[in-house]
Write a protein that holds these residues in place. Structure first.
Motif, PDB file in Angstrom:
ATOM      1  N   LEU A 140       6.060  -0.392  -5.228  1.00 37.08           N
ATOM      2  CA  LEU A 140       6.600  -1.641  -4.666  1.00 37.08           C
ATOM      3  C   LEU A 140       5.720  -2.821  -5.048  1.00 37.08           C
ATOM      4  O   LEU A 140       6.211  -3.886  -5.443  1.00 37.08           O
ATOM      5  CB  LEU A 140       6.655  -1.552  -3.138  1.00 37.08           C
ATOM      6  CG  LEU A 140       7.749  -0.716  -2.514  1.00 37.08           C
ATOM      7  CD1 LEU A 140       7.570  -0.689  -1.007  1.00 37.08           C
ATOM      8  CD2 LEU A 140       9.099  -1.297  -2.863  1.00 37.08           C
ATOM      9  N   ILE A 141       4.408  -2.625  -4.937  1.00 35.92           N
ATOM     10  CA  ILE A 141       3.475  -3.711  -5.215  1.00 35.92           C
ATOM     11  C   ILE A 141       3.564  -4.115  -6.684  1.00 35.92           C
ATOM     12  O   ILE A 141       3.706  -5.297  -7.015  1.00 35.92           O
ATOM     13  CB  ILE A 141       2.034  -3.298  -4.834  1.00 35.92           C
ATOM     14  CG1 ILE A 141       1.936  -3.113  -3.316  1.00 35.92           C
ATOM     15  CG2 ILE A 141       1.028  -4.337  -5.311  1.00 35.92           C
ATOM     16  CD1 ILE A 141       0.654  -2.469  -2.849  1.00 35.92           C
TER      17      ILE A 141
ATOM     18  N   LEU B 251       2.415  -0.594   3.778  1.00 32.36           N
ATOM     19  CA  LEU B 251       2.556   0.869   3.677  1.00 32.36           C
ATOM     20  C   LEU B 251       1.254   1.484   3.183  1.00 32.36           C
ATOM     21  O   LEU B 251       0.747   2.462   3.738  1.00 32.36           O
ATOM     22  CB  LEU B 251       3.679   1.223   2.701  1.00 32.36           C
ATOM     23  CG  LEU B 251       5.080   1.432   3.249  1.00 32.36           C
ATOM     24  CD1 LEU B 251       6.017   1.779   2.121  1.00 32.36           C
ATOM     25  CD2 LEU B 251       5.088   2.538   4.287  1.00 32.36           C
ATOM     26  N   LEU B 252       0.710   0.898   2.117  1.00 30.56           N
ATOM     27  CA  LEU B 252      -0.503   1.435   1.513  1.00 30.56           C
ATOM     28  C   LEU B 252      -1.664   1.350   2.503  1.00 30.56           C
ATOM     29  O   LEU B 252      -2.364   2.333   2.755  1.00 30.56           O
ATOM     30  CB  LEU B 252      -0.821   0.654   0.238  1.00 30.56           C
ATOM     31  CG  LEU B 252      -1.978   1.161  -0.606  1.00 30.56           C
ATOM     32  CD1 LEU B 252      -1.717   2.590  -1.043  1.00 30.56           C
ATOM     33  CD2 LEU B 252      -2.165   0.277  -1.827  1.00 30.56           C
TER      34      LEU B 252
ATOM     35  N   ARG C 293      -8.535  13.528   2.247  1.00 31.97           N
ATOM     36  CA  ARG C 293      -8.232  13.839   3.638  1.00 31.97           C
ATOM     37  C   ARG C 293      -7.557  15.200   3.736  1.00 31.97           C
ATOM     38  O   ARG C 293      -7.878  16.004   4.579  1.00 31.97           O
ATOM     39  CB  ARG C 293      -7.326  12.754   4.220  1.00 31.97           C
ATOM     40  CG  ARG C 293      -7.431  12.630   5.719  1.00 31.97           C
ATOM     41  CD  ARG C 293      -6.479  11.575   6.247  1.00 31.97           C
ATOM     42  NE  ARG C 293      -6.820  10.238   5.828  1.00 31.97           N
ATOM     43  CZ  ARG C 293      -5.893   9.281   5.600  1.00 31.97           C
ATOM     44  NH1 ARG C 293      -4.620   9.545   5.753  1.00 31.97           N
ATOM     45  NH2 ARG C 293      -6.257   8.077   5.225  1.00 31.97           N
TER      46      ARG C 293
ATOM     47  N   MET D 185      -1.284   3.810   5.496  1.00 30.35           N
ATOM     48  CA  MET D 185      -1.512   5.219   5.155  1.00 30.35           C
ATOM     49  C   MET D 185      -2.998   5.483   4.941  1.00 30.35           C
ATOM     50  O   MET D 185      -3.495   6.565   5.226  1.00 30.35           O
ATOM     51  CB  MET D 185      -0.737   5.604   3.892  1.00 30.35           C
ATOM     52  CG  MET D 185       0.748   5.789   4.099  1.00 30.35           C
ATOM     53  SD  MET D 185       1.160   6.919   5.429  1.00 30.35           S
ATOM     54  CE  MET D 185       0.727   8.490   4.703  1.00 30.35           C
ATOM     55  N   LEU D 186      -3.707   4.489   4.409  1.00 30.61           N
ATOM     56  CA  LEU D 186      -5.120   4.697   4.116  1.00 30.61           C
ATOM     57  C   LEU D 186      -5.979   4.575   5.374  1.00 30.61           C
ATOM     58  O   LEU D 186      -6.874   5.377   5.605  1.00 30.61           O
ATOM     59  CB  LEU D 186      -5.594   3.686   3.072  1.00 30.61           C
ATOM     60  CG  LEU D 186      -5.041   3.894   1.668  1.00 30.61           C
ATOM     61  CD1 LEU D 186      -5.539   2.807   0.739  1.00 30.61           C
ATOM     62  CD2 LEU D 186      -5.440   5.262   1.134  1.00 30.61           C
TER      63      LEU D 186
ATOM     64  N   GLY E 279       4.987  -3.273   0.747  1.00 31.12           N
ATOM     65  CA  GLY E 279       4.206  -2.338  -0.065  1.00 31.12           C
ATOM     66  C   GLY E 279       2.756  -2.309   0.361  1.00 31.12           C
ATOM     67  O   GLY E 279       2.168  -1.234   0.555  1.00 31.12           O
ATOM     68  N   CYS E 280       2.172  -3.489   0.531  1.00 35.75           N
ATOM     69  CA  CYS E 280       0.760  -3.551   0.927  1.00 35.75           C
ATOM     70  C   CYS E 280       0.561  -2.935   2.313  1.00 35.75           C
ATOM     71  O   CYS E 280      -0.407  -2.211   2.560  1.00 35.75           O
ATOM     72  CB  CYS E 280       0.266  -4.998   0.926  1.00 35.75           C
ATOM     73  SG  CYS E 280       0.231  -5.714  -0.714  1.00 35.75           S
TER      74      CYS E 280
END
Lengths: 292, 595
Positions: free
Chosen positions: A104-105, B290-291, A88, B294-295, B287-288
């Motif tokens: 975090l994950i 956020l990811l 991007r 952002m995607l 976490g999931c």
């Protein structure tokens, strides 16, 4: 001051230097600073601990399996969390957030899987953690080996950058488009660097495990100290990272022995800030020319 | 930046609902408590959004700044019996001050240094709260923080709630005003296109610092209210999870959108209630989220709403101010600056890019620099405008030595430039891009723009008119309200020239302005350069298009491998044998290809 403090500092510093080198491997072609790197180190330690202590695999087999496993996780991270963001925008910093999310994950999944208890990992056969008295210092044979292995690894990595493929990595780091025009595929180098950077992080975890134990708390700690070593030693400079690792390890050890151990992080933080304030590019770097 | 995407009615309804809430719930109800807390989090999130969303500096340790605020108020009011208001002021100053102290080295460096340093700061601060037991009372925390009071009247839950709502609205409005001012444009420029920020004279370091100070002060203020609302402040309140929570709030609502933090905090407050059973999975879910966000939704919920809104209401083409378009304004004359370069050298690794170049451009003239690729033309421009530091030589701009000055300083002296690939800020409209050019000329300070004082408003209005005038001058007025990223390449080049003129440039450096232009655009560019030169500005143009050079330039310098090959009148220079050889090679010259 006790001579022990210095030896401890050098041993810890070697680990920080290794984390910093793993940052650098990943950073050079991608210009991405992986916030999940600490968790990859932790993951390496955990997988290795499980394979040897619980599954009873031989040391070398477990070592190789760990490196490949974590390398693949690094590759997955690159595919899912980094490549789409870079596609991007090359200059954006969305990857700060996505790699943090990855960290975090990983840390939470590992916590669920393995639980919070640290796992004891024994060093490979002839080496041991038993302290030897050398002069006034107490150091184990494994710790001596670790310091030497770190020196060798840094030399090997530096040598690798002098090969054709290594030069390609440097070329991409310098100017992605120009490298593309010379027939270098930055995408493939990016994937490789994530695989190798993650594998190197896992190796750091394996090497750290006999000293620090394998536990989920390894991640954040090594992330920050590894970053400090990379920044102080100038990002991308592996020999710089080695020296900076020692500086940080020794500073930390001295700080902890003079003040209370609770000040360990604070001392490093202040020292790193002071160095970056005086030399923003680190101790061993020259300011890059801006490209327009 | 769309300003009307959330219509006014919705904004008013949101505020009305917020103000009416206490009428429907009990004084000591949980709902009122949660609503107050929501307001407090919105205050901090607005600040973080300004920093991370607009200025592009991701803080991973925002909890620490909230903690500084909370502890300042708790300790000052409990131990030293200060009034809440004075303590809150100290909280803001301390949060901003300590934050700046820690982040100072980061502003000179890459963005991710800032992320790391704030992360480390939060970690260290968390430890220090426990370590400094004599000050912070360790794990037990500070207990019994008194509610704020004014005129002998002690604030219960309801007045506290109203206070928080009012402060939130004020913070929102102030930040909105800043975002729509020259500071906001500079934030986005530093985030997306740093060379453009330098070209208009905005120092990236100072710009990042301003964003950070505002952000940390708002976090400190949120912390102040946090302390009085909870009445107990303990180290457990400010863990790393809390920082991630703030970040997620902003990402969820929409980074770099004004309503993002408000929407994000609102939604976020519902989620933990729904996820009460999944407490131990919380960080994994964060976490999931956020990811995934952002995607797939980099502009968060607000971005998604905006897209849906636009689909339902096709935007009517905005008309340009009739005053600006009808009036064919005569631009006042420009007092050109002379450029004098002597003995300039620059080496990149093993390549001697420039090897002792001399160049004299008298004030008000148009001088061209031509030469084969790699001859050092762009390097010369970059050295003259301060983007590179030369190894040796001198660059005098208007008889003042400019060597060693930072790029933004040189820009402030009246040097405007364009880039080989246009460096516009894609997310801003053409008009905003041109107004960014006036960054150094604008006099209004941060405070007067945040408060929208009459003087600041008048100045902004005047500059807006002026920017429209420049867009018209270069011939792209009809694109004024279109985002620059959606503007065709050729027009982007023209907008860049307008931006340079908007900055009051008296010496304009054009780097291959004709590259990629169509025939008609080329003609327009030619006319434009002649007109700018006619106004009196000095122009240095680096160009491959020799027809254009021959038409606009009074003097041509030919560079080859870092040295001046020939210089003088265009007609004479282009017929010089050495020049033809450098351009076309020995063989072509012998077989008699016409120039």
């Amino acid at each position: 001051m006790d001579f022990d403090v210095i030896t401890h500092g050098i041993v810890a510093g070697s680990l920080y230097a290794l984390v910093a080198v793993s940052f650098n491997i990943l950073f050079r072609p991608t210009n991405v600073f992986n916030f999940a790197q600490g968790e990859l180190v932790m993951l390496g330690a955990m997988i290795f601990a499980s394979l040897t202590s619980l599954a009873g695999l031989p040391w070398l087999v477990a070592f190789a399996a760990t490196l490949v496993a974590v390398g693949i996780i690094g590759l997955i991270e690159e595919r899912i969390a980094v490549a789409p963001i870079l596609a991007r925008s090359q200059t954006g910093t969305g990857w700060v957030i996505t790699t943090l999310a990855t960290s975090l994950i990983i840390s939470n999944l590992v916590g669920r899987f393995w639980g919070p208890d640290p796992i004891l990992v024994k060093p490979p056969a002839p080496l041991s953690m038993d302290a030897l008295e050398i002069g006034s210092a107490r150091i184990s044979s494994y710790e001596i080996a670790l310091v030497l292995i770190t020196l060798i690894l840094v030399a090997v990595v530096e040598r690798a950058y002098r090969t054709l493929r290594g030069k390609a990595v440097m070329a991409v780091a310098e100017d992605r488009e120009a490298a593309l025009l010379r027939g270098i595929d930055p995408g493939s180098l990016g994937r490789w660097s994530f695989f190798l950077g993650a594998a190197f992080a896992a190796m750091t975890g394996v090497l750290a495990a006999p000293i620090l134990y394998a536990s989920t708390s390894l991640g954040p700690d090594l992330l920050l100290k590894g970053f400090a070593a990379a920044a102080v030693g100038s990002i991308g400079n592996n020999r710089g990272a080695l020296v900076a690792g020692y500086v940080i390890g020794v500073t930390e050890a001295i700080g902890a022995s003079l003040l209370s151990p609770g000040y360990q992080e604070a001392v490093i933080f202040v020292v790193v800030l002071a160095i970056l304030l005086l030399k923003p590019e680190g101790l061993f770097g020259s300011p890059n020319a801006r490209t327009v | 930046m769309s300003r009307a995407a959330i219509p006014f009615a919705v904004q008013a309804a949101a505020l009305g609902a917020a103000l009416a809430l206490p009428a429907f719930v009990g004084v000591n109800s949980y709902a009122l408590f949660v609503a107050t807390q929501l307001g407090i989090y919105v205050i901090a999130a607005i600040g973080l959004n300004l920093l991370a969303g607009y200025a592009g500096q991701v803080s991973l340790g925002h909890a620490a700044f909230v903690a500084i605020g909370a502890y300042s108020v708790a300790l000052l009011t409990v131990d030293h019996h200060w009034s809440f208001w004075a303590a809150a002021l100290v909280a803001m100053v301390l949060a901003a001050g300590l934050g700046v102290l820690a982040a100072l080295p980061a502003f000179r460096l890459n963005t991710w240094y800032f992320a790391f340093i704030t992360l480390a700061f939060a970690l260290v601060f968390e430890k220090m709260i426990v370590e400094w037991r004599w000050l912070t009372k360790g794990f037990a925390g500070v207990v019994g923080v008194p509610p704020p009071s004014a005129f002998g009247f002690e604030f219960g839950p309801r007045p506290l709630y109203y206070t928080v709502v009012i402060v939130t609205v004020i913070a929102f409005v102030l930040v909105r005003n800043v975002v729509h001012s020259r500071f906001g444009r500079a934030f986005v420029a530093v985030r997306d296109v740093e060379p453009a920020a330098l070209a208009v004279g905005a120092s990236p370091q100072r710009t990042k610092l301003v964003a950070f100070v505002i952000s940390a002060a708002l976090a400190g203020l949120a912390g102040a209210f946090f302390a009085v609302q909870k009445t107990v402040v303990t180290p457990d309140d400010f863990t790393a999870d809390f920082s991630i929570f703030f970040l997620l709030t902003v990402v969820l609502g929409g980074l770099g959108t004004l309503w993002g933090p408000v929407i994000g905090a609102l939604v976020f407050f519902l989620i933990p209630e729904l996820l009460a059973d999944l407490q131990s999975w919380r960080m994994l879910i964060y976490g999931c989220l956020l990811l995934g966000l952002m995607l797939y939704a980099p502009h968060g919920l607000y971005g998604a709403l905006r897209q849906a809104w636009r689909r339902f209401t096709p935007s009517a083409p905005r008309t340009i101010d009739p005053a600006a378009s009808s009036e064919a304004r005569e631009h006042p004359p420009i007092a050109g600056l002379a450029l004098e370069i002597s003995g300039l050298r620059k080496q990149f690794g093993g390549v001697q890019a420039l090897d002792g170049v001399d160049l004299a451009v008298p004030a008000g003239s148009c001088c061209a620099i031509v030469g084969p690729n790699g001859s050092g033309k762009t390097t010369l421009l970059n050295l003259a405008s301060g983007y590179y530091v030369p190894d040796a030589g001198s660059v005098k701009i208007g008889n003042v030595e400019a060597l060693g000055s930072a790029a933004q300083r040189i820009a402030a002296r009246g040097v405007g430039r364009t880039f080989q690939t246009p460096r516009l800020i894609a997310d801003l409209t053409a008009l905003d891009n041109v107004m960014l050019g006036a960054y150094i000329r604008e006099r209004s300070g941060l405070l007067s723009t945040a408060l929208r004082l009459p003087s600041a408003r008048a100045e902004a209005r005047r500059l807006r008119q002026e920017a429209l005038g420049f867009l018209q001058f270069v011939g792209v007025a009809e694109r004024a309200h279109v985002e620059a990223g959606e503007t065709p390449h050729g027009q982007q080049r023209l907008i860049e020239i307008a931006r340079a003129m908007m900055g009051g440039a008296r010496l304009i450096l054009l780097d291959e302005p004709a590259a990629g232009l169509s025939m008609s655009e080329l003609e327009r560019l030619e006319q434009l350069i002649i007109r700018i030169c006619g106004l009196g500005a000095t122009i240095v143009i680096v160009e491959h298009h020799l027809d254009l050079v021959a038409k606009v330039a009074g003097h041509v310098t030919v560079l080859d491998r870092g040295k001046v090959l020939a210089a003088g009148d265009p007609a004479a220079v282009f017929n010089d044998e050495r020049v033809m050889r450098a351009y076309m090679g020995e063989r072509a010259l012998k077989s008699g290809v016409p120039a």
